[in-house]
Enzyme design. Structure first.
Site, PDB file in Angstrom:
ATOM      1  N   SER A  23       0.842  -1.192   0.000  1.00 28.09           N
ATOM      2  CA  SER A  23       0.000   0.000   0.000  1.00 28.09           C
ATOM      3  C   SER A  23       0.879   1.244   0.000  1.00 28.09           C
ATOM      4  CB  SER A  23      -0.904   0.014   1.234  1.00 28.09           C
ATOM      5  OG  SER A  23      -1.709   1.172   1.211  1.00 28.09           O
ATOM      6  N   LYS A  47      -4.190   2.158  -1.694  1.00 26.81           N
ATOM      7  CA  LYS A  47      -3.646   3.187  -0.798  1.00 26.81           C
ATOM      8  C   LYS A  47      -4.521   3.289   0.454  1.00 26.81           C
ATOM      9  CE  LYS A  47      -1.757   7.090   0.685  1.00 26.81           C
ATOM     10  NZ  LYS A  47      -0.445   7.044   1.350  1.00 26.81           N
ATOM     11  N   ASN A 128      -4.313  -0.531   8.770  1.00 26.42           N
ATOM     12  CA  ASN A 128      -3.021   0.140   8.887  1.00 26.42           C
ATOM     13  C   ASN A 128      -2.942   0.850  10.233  1.00 26.42           C
ATOM     14  OD1 ASN A 128      -0.694   1.578   8.633  1.00 26.42           O
ATOM     15  ND2 ASN A 128      -1.227   2.584   6.707  1.00 26.42           N
ATOM     16  N   CYS A 131       0.603   4.521  10.164  1.00 22.56           N
ATOM     17  CA  CYS A 131       0.932   5.675   9.306  1.00 22.56           C
ATOM     18  C   CYS A 131       1.740   6.688  10.113  1.00 22.56           C
ATOM     19  CB  CYS A 131      -0.321   6.356   8.776  1.00 22.56           C
ATOM     20  SG  CYS A 131       0.101   7.860   7.871  1.00 22.56           S
ATOM     21  N   GLY A 254      12.251  -3.305   1.109  1.00 25.58           N
ATOM     22  CA  GLY A 254      13.507  -3.471   0.386  1.00 25.58           C
ATOM     23  C   GLY A 254      13.556  -4.661  -0.552  1.00 25.58           C
TER      24      GLY A 254
HETATM   25  C1  DHB Z   1       1.246   7.252   4.628  1.00 26.89           C
HETATM   26  C2  DHB Z   1       2.452   6.670   4.883  1.00 26.89           C
HETATM   27  C3  DHB Z   1       2.494   5.419   5.448  1.00 26.89           C
HETATM   28  O1  DHB Z   1       3.652   4.783   5.717  1.00 26.89           O
HETATM   29  C4  DHB Z   1       1.326   4.791   5.774  1.00 26.89           C
HETATM   30  O2  DHB Z   1       1.346   3.588   6.346  1.00 26.89           O
HETATM   31  C5  DHB Z   1       0.120   5.371   5.510  1.00 26.89           C
HETATM   32  C6  DHB Z   1       0.087   6.624   4.931  1.00 26.89           C
HETATM   33  C7  DHB Z   1       1.172   8.587   4.042  1.00 26.89           C
HETATM   34  O3  DHB Z   1       1.997   9.440   4.336  1.00 26.89           O
HETATM   35  O4  DHB Z   1       0.222   8.807   3.287  1.00 26.89           O
END
Ligand code: DHB
Length: 318
Positions: A23, A47, A128, A131, A254
């Site tokens: 994502s 996303k 998630n 973030c 990675g």
């Molecule tokens: C975003 C970044 C992340 O690592 C995540 O898990 C969720 C959102 C972001 O900045 O949009």
């Protein structure tokens, strides 16, 4: 080449191949998602979505080089209603698992989104909890009581398999603490790991941070983090094995080659995801990774990825 060589199931969700996108990179908008779904990815992960649509953080918010990336996207997304629509469209048009991802800004948001996305044709939901890029919003996963509350309530609201996206826990007792909660919650996979939070890259010539949000701080991905990610996968795998209750792990961090994917399998991952390298190489990376992993398995006389999971040997003391 055997058709099922790269296939595996996690909670009745079949991945063939076990290599999919992570994502974040190029999976927000309909055109990106259709291109992704038409590639050789084993699943389509969307996303992370929020309740309301968001433009995210101001640009520049992404930096990368040959070693990896730093992002501070700030949850740019179309909101969960549009995400639900896109998930259904993708599930109808493409014969592969579709996995929306939810990232609440508040506790209640997780519930609203899980309930609604639970009604779609999604194969599973990514929850998630990690973030790192919203100013003033700490990562839920570092608050184990809050994580417990979210996971318990979300489970009451949907029957979908729940795949939990976690950050790295660099102290082993912090792994134990979150694991206790994960093992009690009814969750079907752990996605390890999200980007490493609050890192900085500097343009020395300009004497300036390379991205704008949060004074330049963002989430690190790519080659920079492979040893961190492998360490988390291996450690969580071993801890769960010792307890006799294993939640499948999806490894991420990675992966640029078939050998990288193979290493994650050895460390205990049942499937893998690709973030920064997919951003850089786009959809064609999935065919390359598939071929490289298949060649490697054949050369090593493995018949299926399942034979490799968690088979890492440690060096014996003498
Ligand atoms: C975003 C970044 C992340 O690592 C995540 O898990 C969720 C959102 C972001 O900045 O949009």
């Amino acid at each position: 080449m055997a058709k099922e060589m790269l296939s595996n199931e996690i909670s009745r969700v079949k991945f063939n191949p076990i290599i999919m996108n992570a994502s974040g990179a190029k999976c927000t908008y309909e055109d990106e998602l259709k291109k992704l779904a038409a590639s050789d990815t084993g699943a389509v992960v969307l996303k992370s979505t929020t309740v309301e649509p968001r433009k995210g953080n101001p640009k520049p918010k992404y930096w990368d080089n040959e070693f990896g990336s730093i992002n501070s996207n700030g949850l740019e997304n179309l909101g969960y209603k549009k995400t639900a629509e896109m998930a259904d469209m993708l599930a109808k048009e493409f014969r592969k698992p579709v996995i929306p991802s939810i990232a609440g800004l508040h506790y209640e948001d997780y519930l609203t989104m899980a309930e609604e996305l639970g009604k779609t044709k999604a194969a599973a939901l990514e929850i998630n909890l990690s973030c790192p890029n919203i100013p003033g919003k700490p990562q839920v996963a570092y608050d184990s009581l809050q994580s417990k509350k979210v996971l318990e309530k979300v489970r009451e609201l949907t029957n979908k398999p729940l795949f939990i996206k976690l950050p790295p826990y660099l102290e082993l007792i912090h792994q134990d603490e979150i694991l206790e909660i994960l093992l009690e919650a009814d969750v079907q996979a752990l996605i390890l790991i999200n980007s490493v939070a609050n890192t900085l890259s500097i343009d020395a010539e300009k004497e300036q941070a390379t991205i704008l949000p949060k004074k330049g701080l963002g989430g690190l991905g790519g080659k920079f983090i492979k040893p961190v990610a492998l360490g988390q996968v291996w450690s969580f795998h071993n801890k769960m094995k010792e307890k006799g209750k294993e939640i499948p792990i999806i490894g991420v961090g990675g992966i640029y080659s078939g050998t990288d994917a193979f290493e994650f399998l050895l460390a205990g991952a049942s499937a893998v995801q690709v973030g920064t390298a997919y951003y850089q190489e786009e959809g064609k990376i999935f065919r390359r990774l598939k071929e490289e992993l298949m060649d490697l398995l054949e050369a090593k006389n493995y018949k299926n990825v399942k034979e490799v999971i968690g088979k890492l040997k440690t060096i014996e003391e003498r």
